[in-house]
Design a protein around this motif. Structure first.
Motif, mmCIF file in Angstrom:
data_model
loop_
_atom_site.group_PDB
_atom_site.id
_atom_site.type_symbol
_atom_site.label_atom_id
_atom_site.label_comp_id
_atom_site.label_asym_id
_atom_site.label_seq_id
_atom_site.Cartn_x
_atom_site.Cartn_y
_atom_site.Cartn_z
ATOM 1 N N ARG A 149 0.856 -1.192 0.000
ATOM 2 C CA ARG A 149 0.000 0.000 0.000
ATOM 3 C C ARG A 149 0.889 1.239 0.000
ATOM 4 O O ARG A 149 1.761 1.391 0.853
ATOM 5 N N LEU A 151 1.122 5.414 0.052
ATOM 6 C CA LEU A 151 0.503 6.709 0.305
ATOM 7 C C LEU A 151 0.991 7.671 -0.766
ATOM 8 O O LEU A 151 2.189 7.954 -0.851
ATOM 9 N N VAL A 171 -3.270 4.963 -1.281
ATOM 10 C CA VAL A 171 -4.135 5.875 -0.543
ATOM 11 C C VAL A 171 -3.869 7.262 -1.115
ATOM 12 O O VAL A 171 -2.786 7.829 -0.905
ATOM 13 N N CYS A 173 -3.795 11.180 -1.361
ATOM 14 C CA CYS A 173 -3.819 12.239 -0.345
ATOM 15 C C CYS A 173 -3.465 13.574 -0.981
ATOM 16 O O CYS A 173 -2.502 13.672 -1.748
ATOM 17 N N VAL A 187 -7.889 11.645 0.820
ATOM 18 C CA VAL A 187 -7.716 12.070 2.200
ATOM 19 C C VAL A 187 -6.864 13.339 2.224
ATOM 20 O O VAL A 187 -6.152 13.657 1.263
ATOM 21 N N ASP A 189 -5.018 14.365 5.296
ATOM 22 C CA ASP A 189 -4.017 14.344 6.372
ATOM 23 C C ASP A 189 -3.030 13.217 6.120
ATOM 24 O O ASP A 189 -3.279 12.062 6.465
ATOM 25 N N ALA A 190 -1.893 13.544 5.513
ATOM 26 C CA ALA A 190 -0.906 12.512 5.181
ATOM 27 C C ALA A 190 -0.346 11.847 6.430
ATOM 28 O O ALA A 190 -0.145 10.623 6.450
ATOM 29 N N GLU A 193 -2.086 8.848 7.856
ATOM 30 C CA GLU A 193 -2.119 7.636 7.047
ATOM 31 C C GLU A 193 -0.801 6.879 7.043
ATOM 32 O O GLU A 193 -0.737 5.745 6.556
ATOM 33 N N ARG A 196 -0.279 3.115 8.259
ATOM 34 C CA ARG A 196 -0.961 2.003 7.580
ATOM 35 C C ARG A 196 -0.508 1.842 6.135
ATOM 36 O O ARG A 196 -1.119 1.088 5.386
ATOM 37 N N CYS A 197 0.573 2.508 5.771
ATOM 38 C CA CYS A 197 1.096 2.403 4.411
ATOM 39 C C CYS A 197 2.521 1.848 4.427
ATOM 40 O O CYS A 197 3.287 2.085 5.358
#
Length: 284
Positions: A149, A151, A171, A173, A187, A189-190, A193, A196-197
């Motif tokens: 995953r 970001l 994700v 951002c 999203v 707000d980096a 996150e 979870r990346c």
């Protein structure tokens, strides 16, 4: 960590001011300052966007920093002309400080001769074709296994396509929020996150809005791969390789969206993360 590597943004500026990279920036003056404004909607895409970039010329070098469209006054641009680089590194506007730092480092460490830089050709084509070619050149620097995953900070739809082509999830951002071309929520707000990346792919615009240092520090502390794609600060971000940044796709002015002809980006990375130049050129 090489002698060219800085420990942080503040460390880099301090080393430049102390002459650690070459000539005293107080002795160097900006000859040309200009802004480039662009609006784009690629053929076949449902949405478009706007860009505005401040650029400062020092000798043969051009340093750049993206700004929010309409945020930079003509007077602010004009006051950069004739100013010494050291003074601009203390300017009240962060984009001016970043563009001045980029111009200085481009002047003393141009991509054509900088240690670790490898040129990667971009073919001629439409705006969308060149966007996708640039995106593939960036995504190839993600040295993570399929299914990881990522970001993506600074949403560029072509980059999201290229990440998917690598078998990765992402994700998206961006401070502007909204949705991607495919209706995915973006999203804002980096930092929220990061945990979870598995990797981060971030725009050089994070330098200009003040969010880069937090991303770099987190990557350095946790060993998270951080790949930067840089029109903003293309000569600045390679100075953090080994200090949180794992790879950079550096794209100095003029950018791919300004011209339909062939172009070049310069990629910095460890040999494990950087594809063979001939193979990469054929893939583009």
């Amino acid at each position: 960590m090489s002698s060219c590597t800085a420990a942080s943004y503040d460390d880099l500026v301090a080393r430049v001011l102390a002459g650690g990279y070459g000539p005293d920036p107080a002795d160097l003056r900006i000859s040309v300052a200009f802004s480039t404004r662009q609006a784009v909607r690629h053929a076949g895409r449902s949405g478009g966007y706007r860009n505005e970039v401040l650029s400062l010329r020092l000798g043969a070098a051009v340093g750049s920093c993206a700004v929010e469209p309409g945020a930079l006054t003509d007077a602010a641009v004009e006051r950069c002309v004739g100013a010494d680089v050291a003074g601009l590194l203390a300017h009240e506007l962060l984009p001016v400080r970043i563009a001045a730092l980029d111009a200085y480092l481009m002047h003393v460490l141009p991509h054509d001769t900088a240690p670790g830089a490898r040129p990667h050709p971009l073919p001629a084509g439409s705006s969308l074709e060149k966007s996708r070619a640039r995106a593939r050149a960036v995504a190839e620097l993600l040295d993570v296994p399929p299914g990881a995953r990522v970001l993506v900070v600074g949403v560029v739809n072509s980059l999201l396509e290229a990440v998917r082509e690598r078998g990765l999830t992402y994700v998206p951002c961006d401070l502007k929020g909204g949705t991607t071309e495919w209706g995915e929520p973006v999203v804002t707000d980096a930092l929220a996150e990061l945990d979870r990346c598995d990797a981060v792919l971030a725009s050089g615009m994070t330098l200009g809005n003040g969010t880069f240092e937090a991303l770099r520090a987190h990557a350095a502390a946790h060993g998270t791969p951080l790949v930067m794609f840089a029109q903003t600060g293309s000569a600045v971000l390679p100075r953090f390789l080994g200090a949180g940044v794992s790879a950079v796709c550096a794209e100095p002015y003029p950018f791919f969206w300004l011209d339909g002809g062939p172009g070049t980006v310069h990629r910095y990375a460890g040999t494990a993360a950087l594809p063979d130049r001939a193979a990469a050129g054929a893939a583009a």
